[in-house]
Write an enzyme that holds these catalytic residues in place. Structure first.
Site, PDB file in Angstrom:
ATOM      1  N   ARG A   1      -4.910   0.223  -6.821  1.00  0.00           N
ATOM      2  CA  ARG A   1      -3.680   0.806  -6.274  1.00  0.00           C
ATOM      3  C   ARG A   1      -3.071   1.861  -7.197  1.00  0.00           C
ATOM      4  O   ARG A   1      -2.352   2.748  -6.744  1.00  0.00           O
ATOM      5  CB  ARG A   1      -2.621  -0.282  -6.033  1.00  0.00           C
ATOM      6  CG  ARG A   1      -2.984  -1.299  -4.978  1.00  0.00           C
ATOM      7  CD  ARG A   1      -1.745  -2.109  -4.616  1.00  0.00           C
ATOM      8  NE  ARG A   1      -2.053  -3.328  -3.879  1.00  0.00           N
ATOM      9  CZ  ARG A   1      -2.248  -3.415  -2.573  1.00  0.00           C
ATOM     10  NH1 ARG A   1      -2.208  -2.322  -1.832  1.00  0.00           N
ATOM     11  NH2 ARG A   1      -2.505  -4.565  -1.995  1.00  0.00           N
TER      12      ARG A   1
ATOM     13  N   ASP B   1      -5.911   2.114  10.281  1.00  0.00           N
ATOM     14  CA  ASP B   1      -7.350   1.929  10.481  1.00  0.00           C
ATOM     15  C   ASP B   1      -7.553   1.546  11.960  1.00  0.00           C
ATOM     16  O   ASP B   1      -7.522   2.400  12.827  1.00  0.00           O
ATOM     17  CB  ASP B   1      -7.801   0.833   9.494  1.00  0.00           C
ATOM     18  CG  ASP B   1      -9.298   0.585   9.443  1.00  0.00           C
ATOM     19  OD1 ASP B   1      -9.993   0.821  10.437  1.00  0.00           O
ATOM     20  OD2 ASP B   1      -9.790   0.119   8.401  1.00  0.00           O
TER      21      ASP B   1
ATOM     22  N   GLU C   1       3.425   4.188   6.140  1.00  0.00           N
ATOM     23  CA  GLU C   1       2.213   3.377   5.936  1.00  0.00           C
ATOM     24  C   GLU C   1       1.228   4.114   5.033  1.00  0.00           C
ATOM     25  O   GLU C   1       1.171   5.339   5.037  1.00  0.00           O
ATOM     26  CB  GLU C   1       1.532   3.139   7.293  1.00  0.00           C
ATOM     27  CG  GLU C   1       1.851   1.792   7.927  1.00  0.00           C
ATOM     28  CD  GLU C   1       1.092   0.633   7.291  1.00  0.00           C
ATOM     29  OE1 GLU C   1       0.594   0.746   6.152  1.00  0.00           O
ATOM     30  OE2 GLU C   1       0.995  -0.409   7.963  1.00  0.00           O
ATOM     31  N   ASP C   2       0.424   3.344   4.320  1.00  0.00           N
ATOM     32  CA  ASP C   2      -0.632   3.960   3.511  1.00  0.00           C
ATOM     33  C   ASP C   2      -1.762   4.461   4.404  1.00  0.00           C
ATOM     34  O   ASP C   2      -2.225   5.592   4.269  1.00  0.00           O
ATOM     35  CB  ASP C   2      -1.176   2.974   2.458  1.00  0.00           C
ATOM     36  CG  ASP C   2      -1.580   1.613   3.043  1.00  0.00           C
ATOM     37  OD1 ASP C   2      -1.376   1.367   4.261  1.00  0.00           O
ATOM     38  OD2 ASP C   2      -2.101   0.780   2.277  1.00  0.00           O
TER      39      ASP C   2
ATOM     40  N   LYS D   1      -7.712   6.785  10.248  1.00  0.00           N
ATOM     41  CA  LYS D   1      -9.142   6.740  10.605  1.00  0.00           C
ATOM     42  C   LYS D   1      -9.233   6.819  12.124  1.00  0.00           C
ATOM     43  O   LYS D   1      -9.244   5.786  12.808  1.00  0.00           O
ATOM     44  CB  LYS D   1      -9.773   5.431  10.114  1.00  0.00           C
ATOM     45  CG  LYS D   1      -9.762   5.244   8.592  1.00  0.00           C
ATOM     46  CD  LYS D   1     -10.502   3.960   8.207  1.00  0.00           C
ATOM     47  CE  LYS D   1     -10.452   3.694   6.721  1.00  0.00           C
ATOM     48  NZ  LYS D   1     -11.048   2.401   6.351  1.00  0.00           N
TER      49      LYS D   1
ATOM     50  N   ASP E   1      -5.972  -0.646  -2.041  1.00  0.00           N
ATOM     51  CA  ASP E   1      -6.676  -1.553  -2.947  1.00  0.00           C
ATOM     52  C   ASP E   1      -7.994  -2.062  -2.390  1.00  0.00           C
ATOM     53  O   ASP E   1      -8.240  -2.027  -1.182  1.00  0.00           O
ATOM     54  CB  ASP E   1      -5.797  -2.784  -3.216  1.00  0.00           C
ATOM     55  CG  ASP E   1      -5.700  -3.685  -1.976  1.00  0.00           C
ATOM     56  OD1 ASP E   1      -5.270  -3.188  -0.922  1.00  0.00           O
ATOM     57  OD2 ASP E   1      -6.094  -4.865  -2.061  1.00  0.00           O
TER      58      ASP E   1
ATOM     59  N   GLY F   1       0.764  -1.247   0.000  1.00  0.00           N
ATOM     60  CA  GLY F   1       0.000   0.000   0.000  1.00  0.00           C
ATOM     61  C   GLY F   1       0.792   1.292   0.000  1.00  0.00           C
ATOM     62  O   GLY F   1       0.342   2.296  -0.543  1.00  0.00           O
TER      63      GLY F   1
ATOM     64  N   PHE G   1     -14.513   3.031   3.530  1.00  0.00           N
ATOM     65  CA  PHE G   1     -13.564   2.196   2.810  1.00  0.00           C
ATOM     66  C   PHE G   1     -13.131   2.925   1.548  1.00  0.00           C
ATOM     67  O   PHE G   1     -13.961   3.316   0.735  1.00  0.00           O
ATOM     68  CB  PHE G   1     -14.159   0.825   2.457  1.00  0.00           C
ATOM     69  CG  PHE G   1     -13.135  -0.078   1.847  1.00  0.00           C
ATOM     70  CD1 PHE G   1     -12.183  -0.712   2.642  1.00  0.00           C
ATOM     71  CD2 PHE G   1     -13.083  -0.267   0.473  1.00  0.00           C
ATOM     72  CE1 PHE G   1     -11.205  -1.514   2.080  1.00  0.00           C
ATOM     73  CE2 PHE G   1     -12.105  -1.077  -0.099  1.00  0.00           C
ATOM     74  CZ  PHE G   1     -11.164  -1.700   0.699  1.00  0.00           C
TER      75      PHE G   1
HETATM   76  P1  IMP Z   1      -5.455  -1.845  10.467  1.00  0.00           P
HETATM   77  O1  IMP Z   1      -4.597  -2.979  10.886  1.00  0.00           O
HETATM   78  O2  IMP Z   1      -6.895  -2.030  10.800  1.00  0.00           O
HETATM   79  O3  IMP Z   1      -4.922  -0.500  10.961  1.00  0.00           O
HETATM   80  O4  IMP Z   1      -5.438  -1.810   8.897  1.00  0.00           O
HETATM   81  C1  IMP Z   1      -4.332  -1.447   8.230  1.00  0.00           C
HETATM   82  C2  IMP Z   1      -4.263  -2.024   6.840  1.00  0.00           C
HETATM   83  O5  IMP Z   1      -5.549  -2.384   6.333  1.00  0.00           O
HETATM   84  C3  IMP Z   1      -3.729  -0.964   5.919  1.00  0.00           C
HETATM   85  O6  IMP Z   1      -2.325  -1.003   5.839  1.00  0.00           O
HETATM   86  C4  IMP Z   1      -4.410  -1.274   4.610  1.00  0.00           C
HETATM   87  O7  IMP Z   1      -3.654  -2.203   3.887  1.00  0.00           O
HETATM   88  C5  IMP Z   1      -5.716  -1.889   5.016  1.00  0.00           C
HETATM   89  N1  IMP Z   1      -6.843  -0.909   5.021  1.00  0.00           N
HETATM   90  C6  IMP Z   1      -7.393  -0.288   6.087  1.00  0.00           C
HETATM   91  N2  IMP Z   1      -8.376   0.543   5.725  1.00  0.00           N
HETATM   92  C7  IMP Z   1      -8.448   0.458   4.369  1.00  0.00           C
HETATM   93  C8  IMP Z   1      -9.269   1.108   3.377  1.00  0.00           C
HETATM   94  O8  IMP Z   1     -10.136   1.949   3.648  1.00  0.00           O
HETATM   95  N3  IMP Z   1      -9.025   0.753   2.088  1.00  0.00           N
HETATM   96  C9  IMP Z   1      -8.071  -0.142   1.724  1.00  0.00           C
HETATM   97  N4  IMP Z   1      -7.276  -0.763   2.603  1.00  0.00           N
HETATM   98  C10 IMP Z   1      -7.467  -0.466   3.919  1.00  0.00           C
HETATM   99 MG    MG Z   2      -0.911  -1.393   4.470  1.00  0.00          MG
END
Ligand code: IMP
Ligand code: MG
Length: 181
Positions: free
Chosen positions: A170, A108, A104-105, A136, A164, A50, A157
Protein backbone atom coordinates in the site's frame (compact mmCIF):
# COMPACT_ATOMS: atom_id res chain seq x y z
CA UNK A 1 11.69 3.82 -7.24
CA UNK A 2 12.40 0.14 -7.73
CA UNK A 3 11.49 -1.65 -10.99
CA UNK A 4 10.49 -4.84 -9.19
CA UNK A 5 9.16 -5.54 -5.71
CA UNK A 6 8.49 -8.78 -3.84
CA UNK A 7 5.47 -9.01 -1.54
CA UNK A 8 4.96 -12.27 0.34
CA UNK A 9 5.49 -14.98 -2.32
CA UNK A 10 4.96 -12.86 -5.45
CA UNK A 11 6.99 -10.52 -7.62
CA UNK A 12 5.54 -7.39 -9.16
CA UNK A 13 6.98 -5.10 -11.83
CA UNK A 14 6.59 -1.35 -12.35
CA UNK A 15 3.41 -0.62 -14.30
CA UNK A 16 2.22 2.98 -13.77
CA UNK A 17 4.58 5.69 -12.56
CA UNK A 18 3.71 8.12 -9.79
CA UNK A 19 3.92 11.01 -12.30
CA UNK A 20 1.24 9.43 -14.46
CA UNK A 21 -0.94 8.66 -11.45
CA UNK A 22 -0.75 12.26 -10.20
CA UNK A 23 -1.43 13.60 -13.70
CA UNK A 24 -4.59 11.48 -13.95
CA UNK A 25 -5.72 12.64 -10.51
CA UNK A 26 -5.27 16.29 -11.54
CA UNK A 27 -7.44 15.73 -14.61
CA UNK A 28 -10.10 13.94 -12.55
CA UNK A 29 -10.06 16.71 -9.91
CA UNK A 30 -10.55 19.29 -12.65
CA UNK A 31 -13.78 17.57 -13.72
CA UNK A 32 -15.04 17.38 -10.13
CA UNK A 33 -14.21 21.07 -9.62
CA UNK A 34 -16.29 22.00 -12.65
CA UNK A 35 -19.24 19.87 -11.53
CA UNK A 36 -19.36 20.75 -7.81
CA UNK A 37 -18.00 24.31 -7.51
CA UNK A 38 -21.47 25.83 -7.47
CA UNK A 39 -23.22 23.12 -5.44
CA UNK A 40 -23.76 22.98 -1.64
CA UNK A 41 -20.71 21.68 0.27
CA UNK A 42 -20.26 17.99 -0.62
CA UNK A 43 -18.75 15.15 1.42
CA UNK A 44 -15.88 13.13 -0.06
CA UNK A 45 -16.27 9.67 1.42
CA UNK A 46 -13.04 7.66 1.14
CA UNK A 47 -13.22 3.86 1.26
CA UNK A 48 -10.50 2.50 3.55
CA UNK A 49 -7.91 1.14 3.42
CA UNK A 50 -7.19 1.34 -0.31
CA UNK A 51 -8.29 4.91 -1.01
CA UNK A 52 -6.14 6.70 1.56
CA UNK A 53 -3.36 7.73 -0.83
CA UNK A 54 -5.68 8.65 -3.71
CA UNK A 55 -7.80 10.74 -1.33
CA UNK A 56 -4.68 12.58 -0.11
CA UNK A 57 -3.58 13.57 -3.60
CA UNK A 58 -7.10 14.25 -4.91
CA UNK A 59 -7.93 16.69 -2.11
CA UNK A 60 -4.90 18.86 -2.92
CA UNK A 61 -6.50 19.65 -6.27
CA UNK A 62 -10.07 20.30 -5.11
CA UNK A 63 -10.69 24.05 -5.10
CA UNK A 64 -14.07 24.36 -3.34
CA UNK A 65 -15.10 23.91 0.31
CA UNK A 66 -15.77 20.27 1.12
CA UNK A 67 -15.92 17.77 3.95
CA UNK A 68 -13.75 14.65 4.04
CA UNK A 69 -14.69 11.42 5.76
CA UNK A 70 -13.74 7.74 5.61
CA UNK A 71 -15.63 4.48 5.82
CA UNK A 72 -14.56 0.87 5.67
CA UNK A 73 -15.85 -2.03 3.61
CA UNK A 74 -13.60 -5.07 3.43
CA UNK A 75 -14.28 -7.69 0.73
CA UNK A 76 -11.02 -8.80 -0.78
CA UNK A 77 -8.56 -11.57 0.08
CA UNK A 78 -5.50 -12.47 -2.01
CA UNK A 79 -5.41 -11.85 -5.75
CA UNK A 80 -9.03 -12.60 -6.60
CA UNK A 81 -12.07 -10.53 -5.85
CA UNK A 82 -13.96 -12.62 -3.29
CA UNK A 83 -17.71 -12.87 -3.32
CA UNK A 84 -17.88 -12.33 0.41
CA UNK A 85 -18.97 -8.77 1.15
CA UNK A 86 -18.83 -7.48 4.70
CA UNK A 87 -20.83 -4.61 6.09
CA UNK A 88 -20.13 -0.95 5.95
CA UNK A 89 -18.53 0.48 9.08
CA UNK A 90 -17.65 3.97 10.27
CA UNK A 91 -20.41 6.09 8.77
CA UNK A 92 -20.77 8.65 11.56
CA UNK A 93 -21.88 11.61 9.50
CA UNK A 94 -25.45 12.34 8.66
CA UNK A 95 -25.42 12.14 4.88
CA UNK A 96 -29.13 12.79 4.42
CA UNK A 97 -29.69 15.48 1.81
CA UNK A 98 -25.94 15.83 1.17
CA UNK A 99 -23.96 15.53 -2.05
CA UNK A 100 -21.68 12.49 -1.72
CA UNK A 101 -18.60 11.65 -3.75
CA UNK A 102 -17.40 8.14 -2.94
CA UNK A 103 -13.62 7.87 -3.30
CA UNK A 104 -12.39 4.37 -4.21
CA UNK A 105 -8.98 2.97 -5.05
CA UNK A 106 -10.22 0.57 -7.72
CA UNK A 107 -13.45 -0.76 -9.20
CA UNK A 108 -12.98 -4.32 -10.40
CA UNK A 109 -16.16 -6.47 -10.65
CA UNK A 110 -18.11 -3.63 -9.05
CA UNK A 111 -19.48 -5.83 -6.25
CA UNK A 112 -18.03 -3.64 -3.48
CA UNK A 113 -19.14 -0.32 -4.91
CA UNK A 114 -22.58 -1.68 -5.77
CA UNK A 115 -23.04 -2.96 -2.23
CA UNK A 116 -21.76 0.29 -0.75
CA UNK A 117 -24.01 2.46 -2.90
CA UNK A 118 -27.05 0.40 -1.94
CA UNK A 119 -26.22 0.81 1.77
CA UNK A 120 -25.66 4.55 1.40
CA UNK A 121 -28.87 5.04 -0.60
CA UNK A 122 -30.72 3.96 2.55
CA UNK A 123 -29.31 7.09 4.25
CA UNK A 124 -30.96 9.34 1.62
CA UNK A 125 -28.13 11.46 0.21
CA UNK A 126 -29.14 14.20 -2.27
CA UNK A 127 -26.75 12.85 -4.92
CA UNK A 128 -24.07 10.18 -5.00
CA UNK A 129 -21.25 9.71 -7.50
CA UNK A 130 -18.12 7.55 -7.60
CA UNK A 131 -14.54 8.73 -8.12
CA UNK A 132 -12.15 5.82 -8.58
CA UNK A 133 -8.45 6.02 -9.32
CA UNK A 134 -8.49 2.74 -11.24
CA UNK A 135 -11.14 0.94 -13.22
CA UNK A 136 -11.11 -2.53 -14.84
CA UNK A 137 -13.81 -2.17 -17.53
CA UNK A 138 -13.50 -5.78 -18.71
CA UNK A 139 -14.16 -7.08 -15.19
CA UNK A 140 -17.01 -4.72 -14.36
CA UNK A 141 -20.34 -6.55 -14.09
CA UNK A 142 -22.67 -3.81 -12.84
CA UNK A 143 -24.87 -1.21 -14.52
CA UNK A 144 -24.18 1.70 -12.21
CA UNK A 145 -22.22 4.38 -14.02
CA UNK A 146 -18.77 5.16 -12.59
CA UNK A 147 -18.61 8.88 -13.24
CA UNK A 148 -15.01 9.82 -12.40
CA UNK A 149 -12.24 7.41 -13.40
CA UNK A 150 -8.52 8.14 -13.23
CA UNK A 151 -7.02 5.27 -15.23
CA UNK A 152 -8.60 2.25 -16.93
CA UNK A 153 -6.57 -0.96 -16.91
CA UNK A 154 -6.94 -4.57 -18.06
CA UNK A 155 -7.75 -7.54 -15.85
CA UNK A 156 -4.37 -7.47 -14.15
CA UNK A 157 -3.70 -7.70 -10.44
CA UNK A 158 -1.92 -4.58 -9.29
CA UNK A 159 -0.46 -3.19 -6.07
CA UNK A 160 0.82 0.15 -4.84
CA UNK A 161 -0.58 3.61 -4.28
CA UNK A 162 -2.92 2.27 -1.59
CA UNK A 163 -3.61 -1.12 -3.18
CA UNK A 164 -2.36 -4.23 -1.46
CA UNK A 165 -1.55 -7.87 -1.88
CA UNK A 166 -2.54 -9.41 1.47
CA UNK A 167 -1.93 -6.05 3.17
CA UNK A 168 1.52 -5.38 1.67
CA UNK A 169 2.35 -2.80 -1.00
CA UNK A 170 0.00 0.00 0.00
CA UNK A 171 2.93 2.34 0.70
CA UNK A 172 4.41 2.14 -2.83
CA UNK A 173 4.25 5.45 -4.72
CA UNK A 174 4.10 3.75 -8.13
CA UNK A 175 1.71 1.01 -9.23
CA UNK A 176 3.10 -2.49 -9.89
CA UNK A 177 1.60 -5.42 -11.74
CA UNK A 178 2.01 -9.12 -10.99
CA UNK A 179 5.01 -10.31 -13.05
CA UNK A 180 4.90 -13.50 -15.14
CA UNK A 181 7.37 -15.83 -13.55
P1 IMP B 1 -14.72 -5.38 -6.70
O1 IMP B 1 -15.72 -5.54 -5.63
O2 IMP B 1 -14.49 -6.62 -7.50
O3 IMP B 1 -15.01 -4.17 -7.59
O4 IMP B 1 -13.33 -5.13 -6.00
C1 IMP B 1 -13.09 -3.97 -5.36
C2 IMP B 1 -12.05 -4.11 -4.28
O5 IMP B 1 -11.19 -5.23 -4.49
C3 IMP B 1 -11.17 -2.89 -4.33
O6 IMP B 1 -11.67 -1.86 -3.51
C4 IMP B 1 -9.83 -3.42 -3.88
O7 IMP B 1 -9.74 -3.36 -2.48
C5 IMP B 1 -9.83 -4.85 -4.33
N1 IMP B 1 -9.13 -5.04 -5.63
C6 IMP B 1 -9.69 -5.20 -6.85
N2 IMP B 1 -8.76 -5.33 -7.81
C7 IMP B 1 -7.56 -5.25 -7.17
C8 IMP B 1 -6.19 -5.30 -7.62
O8 IMP B 1 -5.86 -5.43 -8.80
N3 IMP B 1 -5.25 -5.17 -6.65
C9 IMP B 1 -5.54 -5.00 -5.33
N4 IMP B 1 -6.79 -4.93 -4.87
C10 IMP B 1 -7.80 -5.07 -5.78
MG1 MG C 1 -11.13 -0.87 -1.84
Amino acid sequence: MKQRVTLHDKTFEKFITNDRIVESIETLAGRINEDYRDKPVPIFLGVLNGAFMFMGELMKHIDFNCEISFIKLASYVGTRSGGRITELIGLKDNIEGRHIIIVEDIVDTGESIDHLMRSLTGHNPATMEVATLLFKPAAYKKELPIKYTGLSIGNDFIVGYGLDYDQLGRNLGDIYVLADE
